[in-house]
Design an enzyme around this catalytic site. Structure first.
Site: not given
Length: 207
Positions: A87-89
């Site tokens: 995941a990446d934010t």
């Protein structure tokens, strides 16, 4: 055939303790894959935005790269053939991408920008297995109340903003800064549970 989560596991390609906590919260068993460096230092995970890259395209690209790199590492290390989740934010403020602060001064500048304003938090989740990769994106809007300089200084001195997208952790002390949230609380933390669960179901997991 659906995979029984009582016996199945996945590889989590992330250093984030928050993502580990959130997966545990929904009963997903996992093994962590730790990259040799932080993504910022790993040439195979270059997080530099491409020219004219929009926020959704950016966060999808980084999550996809992390999942694909996690699959490569699993192969190199001869790990069990389990799906890889990454995941990446990122934050978007007035059309600009805001990632993790470079230092305490950068953290203070970011928080001053967020003070009294609304920003978007985008988190992309990628699951990869056996040559297949699927993505989902969560977009939330967060409004901070106005912050005074002393609040920002004290918060940065706590160390919490460092290594956090947008220089804050909503589940930590920064929760008192949030006047309004529209979207996914867990997405702002770094792993939107609704979208993550739907992705895993597509790979046969029972949740």
């Amino acid at each position: 055939m659906p995979v029984d989560l009582q016996h199945a596991r996945l590889h989590l390609a992330s250093r984030s303790p928050r993502r580990r906590e959130l997966l545990t919260q929904i009963g997903v068993a996992f093994d962590s894959i730790i990259f040799r460096n932080s993504p910022r230092e790993d040439p195979e995970l270059d997080e530099t935005p491409l020219p004219d890259e929009d926020p959704v395209g950016y966060v999808q690209r980084i999550a996809r790269n992390k999942a694909e790199h996690g699959c490569r590492i699993a192969g190199w290390r001869k790990l069990l053939p389990q799906p890889v989740l990454a995941a990446d934010t990122i934050l978007e403020v007035d059309g600009r991408l805001v990632g993790k602060p470079l230092d305490t001064g950068d953290a203070e500048r970011i928080l001053q920008t967020l003070s009294g304003n609304t920003h978007r938090v985008l988190t992309a989740v990628a699951v990869a297995a056996a040559g297949r990769l699927e993505l989902a994106v969560s977009i939330s809007e967060v409004r901070f109340r106005p912050l005074d300089a002393h609040e920002i200084t004290r918060y940065v001195a706590s160390g919490e903003p460092m290594d956090k997208a947008g220089a804050y952790a909503i589940q930590g002390r920064a929760g008192m800064f949030v006047a309004h949230l529209a979207g996914s609380y867990s997405g702002v933390m770094g792993l939107p549970l609704c979208e993550t669960a739907q992705l895993l179901k597509r790979f046969g997991y029972r949740l």
